[in-house]
Design a protein around this motif. Structure first.
Motif, PDB file in Angstrom:
ATOM      1  N   ARG A 181       0.938  -1.111  -0.006  1.00  0.00           N
ATOM      2  CA  ARG A 181      -0.103   0.011   0.051  1.00  0.00           C
ATOM      3  C   ARG A 181       0.953   1.219   0.044  1.00  0.00           C
ATOM      4  O   ARG A 181       0.605   2.160  -0.783  1.00  0.00           O
ATOM      5  CB  ARG A 181      -0.919  -0.102   1.150  1.00  0.00           C
ATOM      6  CG  ARG A 181      -1.716   1.324   1.300  1.00  0.00           C
ATOM      7  CD  ARG A 181      -2.542   1.379   2.614  1.00  0.00           C
ATOM      8  NE  ARG A 181      -3.745   2.525   2.814  1.00  0.00           N
ATOM      9  CZ  ARG A 181      -2.994   3.662   3.048  1.00  0.00           C
ATOM     10  NH1 ARG A 181      -1.744   3.936   3.495  1.00  0.00           N
ATOM     11  NH2 ARG A 181      -3.969   4.661   2.937  1.00  0.00           N
ATOM     12  N   ARG A 182       2.055   1.082   0.937  1.00  0.00           N
ATOM     13  CA  ARG A 182       2.868   2.321   0.878  1.00  0.00           C
ATOM     14  C   ARG A 182       3.436   2.635  -0.572  1.00  0.00           C
ATOM     15  O   ARG A 182       3.612   3.618  -1.092  1.00  0.00           O
ATOM     16  CB  ARG A 182       3.866   2.026   2.017  1.00  0.00           C
ATOM     17  CG  ARG A 182       4.854   3.478   2.173  1.00  0.00           C
ATOM     18  CD  ARG A 182       5.580   3.263   3.500  1.00  0.00           C
ATOM     19  NE  ARG A 182       6.306   1.862   3.545  1.00  0.00           N
ATOM     20  CZ  ARG A 182       6.159   0.749   4.390  1.00  0.00           C
ATOM     21  NH1 ARG A 182       5.106   0.858   5.292  1.00  0.00           N
ATOM     22  NH2 ARG A 182       7.043  -0.230   4.282  1.00  0.00           N
ATOM     23  N   ASP A 183       3.802   1.571  -1.159  1.00  0.00           N
ATOM     24  CA  ASP A 183       4.428   1.625  -2.640  1.00  0.00           C
ATOM     25  C   ASP A 183       3.427   2.365  -3.378  1.00  0.00           C
ATOM     26  O   ASP A 183       3.820   3.246  -4.376  1.00  0.00           O
ATOM     27  CB  ASP A 183       4.825   0.362  -2.944  1.00  0.00           C
ATOM     28  CG  ASP A 183       6.131  -0.277  -2.439  1.00  0.00           C
ATOM     29  OD1 ASP A 183       6.937   0.495  -1.745  1.00  0.00           O
ATOM     30  OD2 ASP A 183       6.268  -1.664  -2.594  1.00  0.00           O
ATOM     31  N   MET A 184       2.063   1.795  -3.566  1.00  0.00           N
ATOM     32  CA  MET A 184       1.180   2.441  -4.176  1.00  0.00           C
ATOM     33  C   MET A 184       1.203   3.927  -4.337  1.00  0.00           C
ATOM     34  O   MET A 184       1.120   4.801  -4.915  1.00  0.00           O
ATOM     35  CB  MET A 184      -0.142   1.690  -4.324  1.00  0.00           C
ATOM     36  CG  MET A 184       0.126   0.197  -5.048  1.00  0.00           C
ATOM     37  SD  MET A 184      -1.620  -0.531  -5.130  1.00  0.00           S
ATOM     38  CE  MET A 184      -1.954  -0.935  -3.314  1.00  0.00           C
ATOM     39  N   ARG A 185       1.011   4.167  -2.834  1.00  0.00           N
ATOM     40  CA  ARG A 185       0.793   5.549  -2.210  1.00  0.00           C
ATOM     41  C   ARG A 185       1.993   6.440  -2.710  1.00  0.00           C
ATOM     42  O   ARG A 185       1.804   7.792  -3.224  1.00  0.00           O
ATOM     43  CB  ARG A 185       0.447   5.566  -0.891  1.00  0.00           C
ATOM     44  CG  ARG A 185       0.313   6.941  -0.384  1.00  0.00           C
ATOM     45  CD  ARG A 185       0.159   7.096   1.043  1.00  0.00           C
ATOM     46  NE  ARG A 185       1.659   6.820   1.576  1.00  0.00           N
ATOM     47  CZ  ARG A 185       1.856   6.578   2.931  1.00  0.00           C
ATOM     48  NH1 ARG A 185       0.931   6.262   3.872  1.00  0.00           N
ATOM     49  NH2 ARG A 185       3.142   5.957   3.236  1.00  0.00           N
ATOM     50  N   SER A 186       3.159   6.072  -2.771  1.00  0.00           N
ATOM     51  CA  SER A 186       4.294   6.746  -3.111  1.00  0.00           C
ATOM     52  C   SER A 186       4.368   7.168  -4.447  1.00  0.00           C
ATOM     53  O   SER A 186       4.521   8.049  -5.051  1.00  0.00           O
ATOM     54  CB  SER A 186       5.535   5.773  -2.664  1.00  0.00           C
ATOM     55  OG  SER A 186       5.588   5.730  -1.310  1.00  0.00           O
ATOM     56  N   VAL A 187       4.022   6.165  -5.354  1.00  0.00           N
ATOM     57  CA  VAL A 187       3.793   6.454  -6.890  1.00  0.00           C
ATOM     58  C   VAL A 187       2.837   7.320  -7.002  1.00  0.00           C
ATOM     59  O   VAL A 187       3.027   8.351  -7.913  1.00  0.00           O
ATOM     60  CB  VAL A 187       3.576   5.047  -7.583  1.00  0.00           C
ATOM     61  CG1 VAL A 187       3.453   5.180  -9.055  1.00  0.00           C
ATOM     62  CG2 VAL A 187       4.840   4.212  -7.414  1.00  0.00           C
ATOM     63  N   CYS A 188       1.891   7.228  -6.495  1.00  0.00           N
ATOM     64  CA  CYS A 188       0.639   8.351  -6.546  1.00  0.00           C
ATOM     65  C   CYS A 188       1.092   9.673  -6.150  1.00  0.00           C
ATOM     66  O   CYS A 188       0.731  10.720  -6.816  1.00  0.00           O
ATOM     67  CB  CYS A 188      -0.651   7.796  -5.879  1.00  0.00           C
ATOM     68  SG  CYS A 188      -1.563   6.330  -6.557  1.00  0.00           S
TER      69      CYS A 188
END
Length: 225
Positions: A191-198
């Motif tokens: 989830r943190r990875d996805m949020r970081s890309v966003c």
């Protein structure tokens, strides 16, 4: 977690049941709770991936439209791609998406459009369009176009940071699609990875992602956490 019919060997298969029981010391009630949690976690994970993929897809598509228009005068890079794209985009991905899009457009009685094809591409397409050390064309496409999709990324990020994080989301999507258990996966990290890309795409994208998904409450109820 709501109670459901017991997750028996007949319903979910012996190997899966034994794996659940191994995680809860043979307690069938807790195994049932763990199975129910996995169903809920898979649903929440796909919701998060759904939102993430839309944000990523549209960010990359915007830049590719500009780049393709500059290269050959047409922004519809999926219908009339510049020849340079053939070295970066997997031919089978585009061909399959184009075939599905044409069929859908024909059923609606109109010509196929760029957005029709775009909607048929998978998350894997975007993952493998990003830079690769083994394919120089992808690095050049990144430098010329795709890097502009991430204007808000931190200064110490490199393209490999984006690739790694998008790969993390893609792997989660595949685990869920293949019904693999999630109780031992670090869902917080994904989830943190996805949020970081966003966030690299823009703070508004990060806020939209966080507001539209519900992984954290599910993660916190993992029966074996």
């Amino acid at each position: 977690m709501p109670r459901i019919e017991p997750a028996t060997e007949r319903l979910i298969g012996r190997p899966r049941l034994l794996r659940l029981l191994a995680d809860v010391e043979g307690d069938h009630r807790r195994a049932n709770d763990l199975f129910a949690w996995n169903v809920a976690a898979a649903g929440a994970a796909m919701e998060a991936v759904h939102v993430f993929e839309l944000i990523l897809r549209n960010a990359l598509d915007r830049e590719l439209r500009v780049w393709n228009a500059n290269m050959n005068g047409d922004p519809d890079w999926l219908l009339t791609p510049h020849e340079f794209l053939h070295k970066s985009l997997r031919p089978a991905d585009r061909a399959a998406a184009l075939q599905r899009a044409r069929r859908i457009a024909a059923e609606r009685g109109r010509p196929v459009r760029h957005d029709d094809v775009l909607a048929q591409l998978s998350l894997g397409t975007w993952r493998y369009l990003l830079p690769s050390r083994s394919v120089k064309a992808k690095q050049r496409l990144w430098d010329a176009a795709l890097s502009h999709a991430f204007p808000a990324w931190p200064g110490d990020w490199g393209p490999e940071s984006v690739v790694t994080r998008v790969a993390s989301a893609h792997e989660l999507r595949n685990r869920v699609a293949h019904l693999e258990p999630l109780q031992h996966l670090d869902l917080r990290r994904v989830r943190r990875d996805m949020r970081s890309v966003c966030h690299a795409i823009g703070p508004d994208a990060a806020r939209f992602f966080v507001q539209a998904e519900r992984l954290i409450p599910i993660i916190e109820t993992n029966p074996i956490a």
